[in-house]
Motif scaffolding. Structure first.
Motif, mmCIF file in Angstrom:
data_model
loop_
_atom_site.group_PDB
_atom_site.id
_atom_site.type_symbol
_atom_site.label_atom_id
_atom_site.label_comp_id
_atom_site.label_asym_id
_atom_site.label_seq_id
_atom_site.Cartn_x
_atom_site.Cartn_y
_atom_site.Cartn_z
ATOM 1 N N GLU A 197 43.960 48.034 51.371
ATOM 2 C CA GLU A 197 45.132 47.368 50.786
ATOM 3 C C GLU A 197 45.023 45.855 50.914
ATOM 4 O O GLU A 197 45.355 45.109 49.978
ATOM 5 C CB GLU A 197 46.410 47.872 51.474
ATOM 6 N N LYS A 201 44.798 43.078 47.762
ATOM 7 C CA LYS A 201 45.701 41.926 47.640
ATOM 8 C C LYS A 201 44.897 40.629 47.540
ATOM 9 O O LYS A 201 45.236 39.738 46.758
ATOM 10 C CB LYS A 201 46.656 41.878 48.836
ATOM 11 N N ASN A 204 43.252 40.282 44.057
ATOM 12 C CA ASN A 204 44.204 40.041 42.967
ATOM 13 C C ASN A 204 44.901 38.686 43.059
ATOM 14 O O ASN A 204 45.601 38.294 42.123
ATOM 15 C CB ASN A 204 45.254 41.149 42.940
ATOM 16 N N ALA A 205 44.715 37.984 44.148
ATOM 17 C CA ALA A 205 45.399 36.700 44.334
ATOM 18 C C ALA A 205 44.653 35.570 43.632
ATOM 19 O O ALA A 205 43.417 35.544 43.590
ATOM 20 C CB ALA A 205 45.529 36.394 45.817
ATOM 21 N N LEU A 275 49.290 34.241 47.957
ATOM 22 C CA LEU A 275 49.019 35.203 49.028
ATOM 23 C C LEU A 275 48.649 34.431 50.297
ATOM 24 O O LEU A 275 47.557 33.857 50.388
ATOM 25 C CB LEU A 275 47.882 36.165 48.667
ATOM 26 N N GLU A 298 53.060 36.779 48.041
ATOM 27 C CA GLU A 298 53.079 37.730 49.136
ATOM 28 C C GLU A 298 52.577 37.108 50.449
ATOM 29 O O GLU A 298 51.943 36.046 50.454
ATOM 30 C CB GLU A 298 52.225 38.946 48.774
ATOM 31 N N ASP A 316 54.918 41.133 53.366
ATOM 32 C CA ASP A 316 54.760 42.292 52.497
ATOM 33 C C ASP A 316 53.857 43.341 53.118
ATOM 34 O O ASP A 316 53.933 44.521 52.763
ATOM 35 C CB ASP A 316 54.180 41.834 51.151
#
Length: 559
Positions: A197, A201, A204-205, A275, A298, A316
């Motif tokens: 996970e 993240k 994708n940031a 992020l 996030e 998050d």
């Protein structure tokens, strides 16, 4: 028949078993059995007893050992005011994550409930300043109590513990064996699903940023941050206690430190980030209401402890695990071709260039009213190397040093950023000189903060420690002063009288030097570094640019 050890001897053996090197403190009747057995002991592994000039400073020294080594420093004092004088040092250690075991003498057991000489509720008094506070009623429990205090002090979040010991308990015979060397408390890595996970993240940031806090500044965690950055080059923002997380070879990833005022390049990068990977971040360093306001994106909280949840800080993803092991797993599993992209790299380079320009000494500055803070910092930066330990007191100088002084190894640039406690620099420097005797230690303080613990110059002289103490002198409690002027247009209650710090140093047997001009800074610093024993360098400072420290880069209010 072999004579049974007394409580003090059992306590000392317990310290030896945990490899305690020093006990800092002041003597007194309720603790003298411990001091007697420390001073006159045939065991070569007995901790060295170091007598200080004030109990608060003894606690600071123990905390300095804790911060530098990760193992609890030990302080011991007598009852009554000896114990109460520990409070500031212990609350600072607990707030700032420095492991300490404090031992306080107490009146005999049958006097504890009486209004007798130096009888106070020591355990209760220091419960608010420590992670745990106990009173031992049986000498046979001393070793267990010390072992548990030691373990509690070390466990995340590290901090201070306190043991109150009645005088007669120290004198009593002990029939039980002492606790052996403790095994470290180990945490495991995050599980694979959590690692997956985190990686998703990060992938994708657009602009992931590391916020490196106090618990990122161990050698183990710092090494794994470096490994991550060699795999994926992203910005890193340090807190003051995260200073030195970024090594010299990774300086391109350094985007400053954040603390106090929300107007640094680090604040801008954090606000832009979609992020934030908060590693070992503690809100006591720099509250989220400062850096997390008005931003979207996030937050991953990676730490050995669970975070405090507030309206301003609701991560998050919360990962409570061994930080170093988890970072290692992430680095190993990140895609080989992961990159921010050319456009983002250029944007970050532009931001970093603006940041670096702020380090320049103003060209039009004269020495008429003192030397510019940046001139002092530049001269000091040119004198030290990456292995030099620099301790910094609280005051205006602390903001200048935190923003502009570079450090490339963790826990080599020390700040009090939880309590912002005046007087820590010289005691911490003494601890550093004991632990790192290979080269001079630098202590930086203002004229106000230095005199909170300046009497420990005698301790440094007695121990023949190579400490260069810089005193930035402007005649005010200036960190308060410039904020008062910004708020009210004038100052109040901050003016100090003059002190000749050269003569002050000489009165203790230290070397005193004075700098009058900017051009003299580097040769005087070189001379100070070459001088054996403690040296005090008195530097008049011009803080007229201090108001810029509170100027707006992003929306802000004075703290």
């Amino acid at each position: 028949m072999t004579k049974q050890p007394n409580g003090a001897q059992a306590l000392i053996q317990s310290m030896i078993n945990q490899d305690v090197k020093y006990v800092f403190g002041l003597p007194g009747a309720k603790i003298d059995q411990l001091f007697e057995n420390l001073e006159h002991n045939d065991n070569s592994k007995t901790p060295k007893l170091i007598i200080t000039r004030h109990e608060q400073n003894a606690a600071f020294m123990a905390a300095g050992i804790g911060r530098l080594t990760g193992k609890p420093g030990v302080v011991a004092t007598t009852s009554g005011p000896g114990v109460s004088n520990l409070a500031t040092g212990l609350i600072t250690a607990t707030s700032e994550g420095d492991p300490v075991v404090a031992i306080g003498g107490q009146v005999p057991r049958n006097d504890i409930a009486r209004l007798t000489h130096q009888s106070i509720s020591s355990k209760e008094l220091l419960s608010a300043a420590t992670k745990d506070s106990v009173e031992v009623q049986d000498a046979n429990n001393l070793s267990e109590s010390f072992a548990n205090a030691y373990q509690t002090a070390t466990a995340a979040k590290a901090g201070a513990t306190f043991i109150s010991i009645p005088q007669d308990v120290l004198n009593d015979d002990v029939t039980r064996k002492t606790i052996k060397s403790l095994s470290p408390v180990e945490q495991g890595s995050a599980d694979q699903d959590t690692v997956n996970e985190i990686i998703e993240k990060i992938k994708n940031a657009k602009l992931p940023v590391i916020l490196a806090g106090m618990r990122s500044s161990t050698n183990e965690v710092t090494h794994k941050i470096h490994k991550f950055l060699h795999k994926f080059s992203i910005p890193v923002v340090e807190t003051f206690q995260g200073a030195g997380v970024i090594s010299r070879d990774l300086e391109k990833n350094y985007y400053g430190r954040v603390g106090l005022f929300r107007n640094q390049i680090g604040d801008t990068i954090l606000k832009e980030s979609d992020l934030i990977i908060a590693i070992g971040y503690d809100p006591v360093e720099y509250e989220a209401r400062n850096w997390n306001v008005g931003r979207t994106g996030e937050i991953i909280n990676l730490d050995s402890i669970a975070p405090e949840i507030t309206n301003d800080y609701q991560p998050d993803l919360i990962v409570q695990a061994d930080i170093a092991k988890t970072l290692d797993e992430i680095s190993e599993q990140l895609p080989e071709d992961i990159d921010l992209g050319e456009k983002m790299h250029q944007h970050l380079a532009d931001q970093q260039e603006k940041f670096t320009k702020k380090d320049a000494i103003p060209e039009n500055h004269s020495d008429k009213n003192g030397i510019h803070p940046l001139a002092i910092i530049h001269a000091l930066q040119n004198q030290v190397n990456d292995d030099t330990t620099v301790t910094v007191d609280v005051g205006s100088l602390y903001i200048w040093m935190a923003r502009h002084f570079r450090s490339y190894k963790p826990r080599h640039l020390l700040f009090s950023n939880g309590m912002q406690t005046l007087g820590v620099a010289l005691p911490w420097a003494i601890a550093a000189a004991l632990e790192r005797p290979e080269q001079p230690i630098v202590s930086v303080a203002g004229d106000g903060g230095f005199l909170f613990s300046g009497q420990e110059l005698e301790t440094a002289v007695r121990l023949n420690l190579n400490i260069v103490q810089l005193v930035w002198d402007d005649g005010y409690y200036d960190m308060v002063r410039f904020q008062e002027i910004a708020k009210y247009g004038h100052d109040s209650g901050v003016k100090l009288g003059p002190v000749d710090f050269v003569k002050y140093a000489e009165s203790f047997g230290a070397t005193g030097m004075r700098v009058e001009r900017t051009d003299d800074l580097e040769p005087m610093l070189a001379k100070a570094f070459a001088t054996k024993g403690p040296v005090v360098l008195h530097i008049p400072v011009d803080y007229s640019d201090n108001i810029k420290l509170a100027s707006k880069l992003v929306d802000d209010v004075l703290n």
